[in-house]
Each structure stands twice: as C-alpha cells, then as structure tokens.
Design a protein around this motif. Sequence first.
Motif, short mmCIF file in Angstrom:
data_model
loop_
_atom_site.label_atom_id
_atom_site.label_comp_id
_atom_site.label_asym_id
_atom_site.label_seq_id
_atom_site.Cartn_x
_atom_site.Cartn_y
_atom_site.Cartn_z
N GLY A 91 0.42 -1.26 0.08
CA GLY A 91 0.29 -0.04 -0.16
C GLY A 91 0.44 1.57 0.24
O GLY A 91 0.10 2.58 0.27
N LYS A 92 1.87 1.36 0.07
CA LYS A 92 2.95 2.54 0.04
C LYS A 92 2.66 3.23 -1.51
O LYS A 92 2.43 1.76 -2.36
N THR A 93 3.53 3.87 -1.88
CA THR A 93 3.23 4.44 -3.18
C THR A 93 4.01 4.03 -4.25
O THR A 93 4.97 3.68 -3.86
N GLN A 274 3.74 7.18 3.68
CA GLN A 274 3.99 6.07 3.99
C GLN A 274 2.52 5.84 5.15
O GLN A 274 3.32 4.62 6.24
N ALA A 275 1.53 6.07 4.97
CA ALA A 275 0.72 5.95 6.14
C ALA A 275 1.65 6.40 7.69
O ALA A 275 0.42 5.14 8.38
N VAL A 307 -3.07 14.10 -1.23
CA VAL A 307 -3.60 13.06 -1.78
C VAL A 307 -3.24 11.67 -1.51
O VAL A 307 -2.83 11.23 -1.77
N ILE A 308 -4.73 11.30 -0.49
CA ILE A 308 -4.53 10.13 -0.15
C ILE A 308 -5.92 9.08 -1.13
O ILE A 308 -6.88 8.82 -1.47
N GLY A 319 -0.91 6.03 0.59
CA GLY A 319 -1.57 5.04 -0.24
C GLY A 319 -2.48 4.54 1.04
O GLY A 319 -2.72 5.23 2.47
N PRO A 320 -3.26 3.19 1.02
CA PRO A 320 -4.18 2.95 2.35
C PRO A 320 -3.34 2.46 3.27
O PRO A 320 -2.01 2.29 2.89
#
Length: 476
Positions: A91-93, A274-275, A307-308, A319-320
């Motif tokens: 889920g990281k970009t 990285q959330a 931007v998520i 990302g999530p």
Amino acid sequence: MTQFRNLIGGEWVTGVTTVDNINPSDTNEIIGQASHASAQQVADAIAAARHAFPKWSVSNTQLRSDILSNIANELFARKDELGELLAREEGKTRAEAIGEVGRAANIFRFFASEVVRIRGEKMASVRPGIDVEISRDAVGVITIITPWNFPFAIPAWKIAPALAFGNTVVFKPAELTPGSAWALADIISRAGTPPGVFNLVNGVGAEIGDALLDGVDAVTFTGSVRTGRQIVDKAMGRMIRVQAEMGGKNPLVVVDDADLDVAVGCAVDGAFFQAGQRCTASSRLIVTEGIHDRFVNAVKERLGKLVIDNALKAGTQIGPVVDKRQLDQDMRYMDIGIKEGAQTPIKGELLKRATPGYYLSPTLFTETTNQMQINREEIFGPVASVIRVRDYEEAISVANDTPFGLSAGICTTSQKYARHFRMHAEAGLTMLNLATAGLDYHVPFGGRKASSYGVREQGTYAIEFYTIVKTSYLSV
Ligand code: NAD
C-alpha cells in the motif's frame, strides 16, 4: 493465481495451508496466495541451511561477491516491476516502492564490495616464538524474521550481510507481504547461491516461531516490541546470538527559531507519509510556545492538501493502511486520544475511493501531554500528536521521556540547540532539520531502550553480528 511457495534446500515447496494476499488499495484483488510452511518444513529448511554451511562458509569471497552483484543487478533492472508488486501488496505509493527496491539493490551492491574487504589482525604475542592472529568466521545458520512495512529493504539489509560473510539463511517474511519475499527469494535462488544456502519459509509467526529458532546459531528480527521481546527471551534461553530492531515513538522537536517551512515539511513527511507506518515515524511533535500556533496552522493546511488514494494511481501521496487490523488499531487510538482530552484540528476519516481499500486520512492531535496513552504507545498509522512546551529545555526532556529510542529530530536554526540535541537525545538516530524517517543504506542503523536489542545493523557495522571473532595462537 500465483503461489508464493517456500524455498527449501533449493526446491520450491508447497506448504500446508494457503492464505490470500490482498491488495489494501483494492480489497477485491487477490494478488496471489502464500503457501505457509509447517513446523516440519521449517526444520527441513534449517537442516538444509546446516548442510550447506560448511562449504559456503569457506567459499571464496569473489564467488560470494559475484552472487551479491547478480542479485543487485537484477533488482536494479526490475525495480519498476517489483516496485509495483510491493505497492500492490503493502500500500505504499509506487514511487516509494520503486525507491525501496532500488535501496535493496544498493544494499546488495554495497555488501558485494564489503565481502572482499574482510580483514583480520596479526599481533605480536607476549610470549616468545608465538604469533597471534585475529580473524572472523561466519556465525552459522541465521534465521531472519522481518515485518511488512519494508518488505524489500529490511530483508535485504539482513540477507546481504548474512550471505556476504559466509552464513546460511532461513528467511521468514511477514504474513502480509509474501509476494515481495517470493520475488526476492526467486532472484537470490537464480543468482548462483548453492542449494540450501538461502531458504524461504512463509507462515504465521506465532505458529512457527519456535521451530524457527530450533537448531540455528543466530536470529535477527525486525518488528514490534512485543514479538521482539519474545524472540530475545527465547534466543537467550537457547544461548544463541540475537539482534532485534523494534518500534518507536519518535520525537520531532520544533523550536521557536526553526524555519517554519522546513519544520512543517519534516513533520508532514515524517509523521504521515507511508501512512505513518514507519518505525522512524515522527509521532510526537514537540513544539515550543512561540511557534506553536503558526506550526499547527501550517501543518493543518498542508495535511488538507495531501492526496490519499490507490497506491498505484499517479499523483497519490499516501496510500491505504496495510490491512483491516492496522486500520482498527488506528481508529482505536483515535478514540483513545479523544477520550484523553486531545483536540483534533484534523481528524482522520475513512475515505471512499474508486477501488475499495483501507483509506484513512491523517489525524493531528493537539493540546496533548506526554503522559497520554497516545504519546506512550506506538500507533503505526497516520496519526501524530503535538505536545506544547515552554522552551528547548522542556522539549528535550519530553523528547527523552519515552520507553523508546529509535530516531529523534529537531528543527532549529541554532547551533547551540542542534549540538546539545545531538549529544543528549536518547536515540540511535538523530536528525537536524530532517524528517525522523529517511535513511542512508551504508551507515549503521538501530535504536536504544525498548527500540533495539543487540548490535547495530547495516553499513560496515553489520559485520559484528554476522561474524564471530577467532583468536589464533601459532607457534612458529
Ligand atoms: P510483528 O512483530 O507483528 O511481526 C514481525 C515479524 O515477526 C513477522 O514476520 C511475524 O510473522 C513474526 N512473528 C510474529 N510473532 C512471532 C513469534 N512468536 N515468533 C517468531 N516470529 C514471529 O511486526 P509487524 O506488524 O510485521 O511490523 C510492524 C512493527 O515493526 C512496528 O512495531 C514497527 O515499528 C516495527 N519496525 C521496526 C523497524 C526497525 O528497524 N526498528 C523497522 C520496521 C518496522
């Protein structure tokens, strides 16, 4: 459907159960299936590593250097494709994931050079007619246990030095990232490693944890404090070498004289990118009175623009979060913070995107105290607290008042504070006008207090864990 199998003694082996690998940016997508090994298969992997050890440990260093270079070259060549796999399962970009694969490649390249630099010492004896030589031997079979948040980089910084210095390996990756582990193992297996030198076993840590420590010579672990403590205890009971890198509750101190833009950039990157799922994340923002309100307003404004979205979508900055369990943990701590009386100028919300995923917007707590549970325990999500303090002296004391000691940062333009902080921050890493997260690959890494147990990882310091010193007396 791709099966992420186990590599045991040079053979790809099907385990005893299969578990779906789900994309956190699109929970309808199953990326592949992890094939979990049984305790007996773990024992087989350890036996294969034991069998391969005598020959590998004395193999010539050029061979080992070439193998590590082969691994580095393939990682570099395939970093876009592997980065996409990493981004899909963790889920990281995409950009962060490609960067991580590049970092893993650089680590293998670094140790491809280190292996030909292994040195010894020759000393005069205090007795006549005797020489003394001090050399380094490989340790033996090493179990490597890793978390999901850096599924290429962390395995790389353990596997590369282990192989470079002549050890054989049993690698147990995190349950949530079997795809990256499988891809890395596939590359290592085709790079020239003899069968049994490198083995991969998938599985639930709590189920195969004991088997992973039976009959090995050392264990290196990265993950949570809870698991790390158990592994250190068990390793000590078996009197084997152990190294554990664990969680953090990292402070970022912002002093009145800081450059506001720099401080906001460090806070937003360090706490939320990285959330927030980095052991070095800045989860405590300790801010002196004179800059506090300006800092909070500027962070709030910056967070509102992030931007998520789907990790693979162009333009996504965050990302999530990795899975439902982590999402629930983040939400639980958000409730705890509110119950403890923290303010939430920015409160995290579940977001709906084109694909169903674990999208959570950032939470910024303000008016918190360092004693609150949200400031004592690692949350590991896009959540950070601001702690208002009078002055620098109070800031450093609050920064150090934590069970953890991984990374500590300060934003200041004062050399006096910068120097004092570097000398007195109780952390393995200190950062000046930089985010607490974000590291080079060629220098030592590790923490203090509950964040770390054992010697440092990475860079030239890695040799301490992966070799054992031998002192030889020669009568000539
Ligand atoms: P975790 O402790 O749940 O799991 C880590 C690994 O340990 C996984 O492979 C897991 O399967 C295994 N494991 C679990 N129980 C086990 C047992 N009883 N015996 C043997 N192995 C067992 O951690 P996680 O959720 O995967 O990762 C997040 C944590 O990792 C956070 O606390 C984070 O701070 C930490 N972390 C630390 C660093 C660092 O270098 N300090 C780097 C990245 C992540």
